[in-house]
Scaffold this active site. Structure first.
Site, PDB file in Angstrom:
ATOM      1  N   GLU A 100       0.840  -1.126  -0.132  1.00 30.54           N
ATOM      2  CA  GLU A 100      -0.149   0.110   0.042  1.00 30.54           C
ATOM      3  C   GLU A 100       0.901   1.404   0.194  1.00 30.54           C
ATOM      4  O   GLU A 100       1.942   1.178   0.616  1.00 30.54           O
ATOM      5  CB  GLU A 100      -0.720  -0.027   1.314  1.00 30.54           C
ATOM      6  N   CYS A 113       2.855   8.388   1.697  1.00 26.99           N
ATOM      7  CA  CYS A 113       3.181   7.601   2.861  1.00 26.99           C
ATOM      8  C   CYS A 113       3.505   6.348   2.106  1.00 26.99           C
ATOM      9  O   CYS A 113       2.722   5.699   1.308  1.00 26.99           O
ATOM     10  CB  CYS A 113       1.833   7.370   3.630  1.00 26.99           C
ATOM     11  N   CYS A 120       4.909  -6.825   7.877  1.00 30.64           N
ATOM     12  CA  CYS A 120       5.818  -6.151   8.840  1.00 30.64           C
ATOM     13  C   CYS A 120       6.404  -7.045  10.035  1.00 30.64           C
ATOM     14  O   CYS A 120       5.323  -8.038  10.485  1.00 30.64           O
ATOM     15  CB  CYS A 120       5.101  -4.922   9.561  1.00 30.64           C
ATOM     16  N   CYS A 124       2.764  -4.811  15.950  1.00 32.97           N
ATOM     17  CA  CYS A 124       1.940  -3.986  16.883  1.00 32.97           C
ATOM     18  C   CYS A 124       0.724  -4.399  17.040  1.00 32.97           C
ATOM     19  O   CYS A 124       0.081  -4.889  16.019  1.00 32.97           O
ATOM     20  CB  CYS A 124       2.322  -2.458  16.554  1.00 32.97           C
ATOM     21  N   CYS A 127      -2.201  -2.924  14.697  1.00 32.33           N
ATOM     22  CA  CYS A 127      -1.988  -2.537  13.343  1.00 32.33           C
ATOM     23  C   CYS A 127      -2.217  -3.741  12.402  1.00 32.33           C
ATOM     24  O   CYS A 127      -1.759  -4.777  12.778  1.00 32.33           O
ATOM     25  CB  CYS A 127      -0.547  -2.073  13.061  1.00 32.33           C
ATOM     26  N   GLY A 165       5.438  -2.104   7.140  1.00 32.80           N
ATOM     27  CA  GLY A 165       6.974  -2.300   7.417  1.00 32.80           C
ATOM     28  C   GLY A 165       7.873  -1.417   8.477  1.00 32.80           C
ATOM     29  O   GLY A 165       7.363  -0.212   8.796  1.00 32.80           O
ATOM     30  N   SER A 197       9.709   7.209   9.896  1.00 36.51           N
ATOM     31  CA  SER A 197       9.109   6.741  11.137  1.00 36.51           C
ATOM     32  C   SER A 197       9.774   5.202  11.657  1.00 36.51           C
ATOM     33  O   SER A 197       9.880   4.298  10.840  1.00 36.51           O
ATOM     34  CB  SER A 197       7.500   6.785  11.223  1.00 36.51           C
ATOM     35  N   HIS A 222       4.145   5.074  21.230  1.00 34.10           N
ATOM     36  CA  HIS A 222       2.595   4.745  21.683  1.00 34.10           C
ATOM     37  C   HIS A 222       2.480   4.207  23.165  1.00 34.10           C
ATOM     38  O   HIS A 222       1.366   4.246  23.751  1.00 34.10           O
ATOM     39  CB  HIS A 222       2.424   3.352  20.806  1.00 34.10           C
ATOM     40  N   ASN A 296      -7.616   3.906  14.232  1.00 29.78           N
ATOM     41  CA  ASN A 296      -8.574   3.730  13.269  1.00 29.78           C
ATOM     42  C   ASN A 296      -8.974   2.111  13.477  1.00 29.78           C
ATOM     43  O   ASN A 296      -8.071   1.251  13.471  1.00 29.78           O
ATOM     44  CB  ASN A 296      -7.812   3.701  12.000  1.00 29.78           C
ATOM     45  N   CYS A 339      -3.111   1.484   8.366  1.00 34.45           N
ATOM     46  CA  CYS A 339      -1.927   0.949   7.605  1.00 34.45           C
ATOM     47  C   CYS A 339      -2.177  -0.698   7.553  1.00 34.45           C
ATOM     48  O   CYS A 339      -2.571  -1.450   8.454  1.00 34.45           O
ATOM     49  CB  CYS A 339      -0.918   1.295   8.118  1.00 34.45           C
TER      50      CYS A 339
END
Ligand code: SF4
Length: 355
Positions: A100, A113, A120, A124, A127, A165, A197, A222, A296, A339
């Site tokens: 994406e 982005c 990844c 997390c 995510c 990632g 990031s 976070h 989200n 994401c």
């Protein structure tokens, strides 16, 4: 060609080379170096999608390159457009993998982005990208192409490495992609237009300060206590806060740029007064700005999106402890904005039995 030399990059990998490197690539093929420059200008400035479209190239040369495979490393598989202009694009790579990238236009900017890996490895808990682990690193060309894809619609002004990632786990390709995108003979994006990031790869944070001191570092923190952070960002078990902060101390010494702390607001996990206190304290230590990002909702993750009042309350608590925070407005609310969601949906569709 000298058979003892390593094989030359396939055409679809040429996006991972700067214009000077394309000159060297041409020379290694026995061509004048200016052919490489023509190729780079055609890709980055003239919108060429095949060798046949390179201005000034003889037909036989273009046909030879086209015969080796596609010039661009990805094709658009699908896209979602939100009412606010945000466009999430799913790109299909040469091996069928999907990644994406998101175009976020405003009146004065066009930010893209980008993803750095397929999936990844960090995992997390909030995510979608990390739900199935990592499949592979993206090449520098595959990273750079995500920017070019959207640049062809409107010139890109900013690039954020916040897609799927962990960019610092794909370090060499990250650095090369920045070099390519910053190449003044290509897109020529200023180094300060990049934000990298990371979820906290301490060793590479130090390296980034040396290799690319002008890019902005965004630390996806976070939670600012080990117990909470280890629960929602598993990488914290490998580099706990003390080690991460030691790396950030070194980074701050080497780089005189304001860093950003990214903080996803999870109503059930990281929004107590104590969390606000620890976050503000950490931000003050580095003079960092805090981006608060209301979660989200993502299918298959356990978290709850906070209410507007809960978000306001947490932001006020951070401010009361001296932290400078803004709540990031939600972009692309009517599409799969989080994401990894679009990719997951596409893969689920592809795997679903056809009745
Ligand atoms: S938030 Fe970032 S680091 Fe964490 S799993 Fe998702 S892509 Fe990976």
């Amino acid at each position: 060609m000298d058979p003892s030399r390593p094989p030359l990059p396939a055409p679809r990998s040429l996006l991972g080379l700067t214009i000077d490197e394309l000159g060297a690539w041409a020379a290694a093929r026995g061509l004048p170096a200016f052919r490489g420059r023509q190729l780079g200008e055609a890709i980055w400035r003239q919108g060429a999608t095949s060798a046949a479209q390179i201005k000034g190239w003889p037909k036989n040369l273009a046909a030879g390159l086209d015969g080796e495979g596609p010039l661009l490393p990805a094709v658009e598989d699908r896209r979602q457009e939100a009412g606010d202009g945000t466009i999430k694009t799913l790109l299909k790579l040469h091996d069928g993998k999907l990644v994406e990238c998101v175009s976020i236009p405003t009146a004065t900017r066009h930010t893209v982005c980008v993803s750095s890996q397929v999936g990844c490895p960090v995992g997390c808990t909030f995510c979608a990208s990390g739900l199935n682990g990592v499949e592979r690193d993206l090449t520098a060309g595959e990273i750079a192409y995500q920017v070019l894809h959207h640049h062809r619609v409107r010139p890109v002004t900013n690039v954020v490495f916040m897609g799927s990632g962990e960019p610092l786990f794909n370090y060499a390709n990250l650095i090369q992609a920045i070099r390519v995108l910053a190449d003044p003979d290509g897109l020529g994006l200023g180094r300060r237009r990049f934000t990298v990031s990371t979820s906290g790869v301490a060793t590479r944070i130090r390296q980034l300060a040396v290799d690319e001191p002008q890019v902005t570092l965004a630390l996806s923190i976070h939670a600012a206590d080990d117990e909470t952070r280890s629960r929602i960002v598993p990488l914290n078990r490998r580099w706990p806060l003390a080690e991460l902060m030691a790396a950030m101390d070194d980074y701050s010494t080497l780089v005189n740029r304001r860093m950003t702390l990214e903080y996803v607001l999870l109503a059930d996990a990281n929004m107590t007064t104590g969390h606000a206190h620890d976050l503000a304290k950490l931000a003050l230590r580095y003079g960092a700005h805090i981006n608060l990002i209301p979660f989200n909702p993502v299918i298959d993750t356990p978290h709850r999106r906070p209410t507007t009042n809960e978000v306001k309350g947490f932001a006020a608590a951070v401010a009361s402890f001296g932290g400078h925070a803004t709540v990031r407005g939600q972009r692309g609310a009517d599409i799969d904005a989080a994401c990894g969601q679009l990719r997951r949906r596409a893969e689920a569709t592809a795997k679903a039995p056809v009745h």
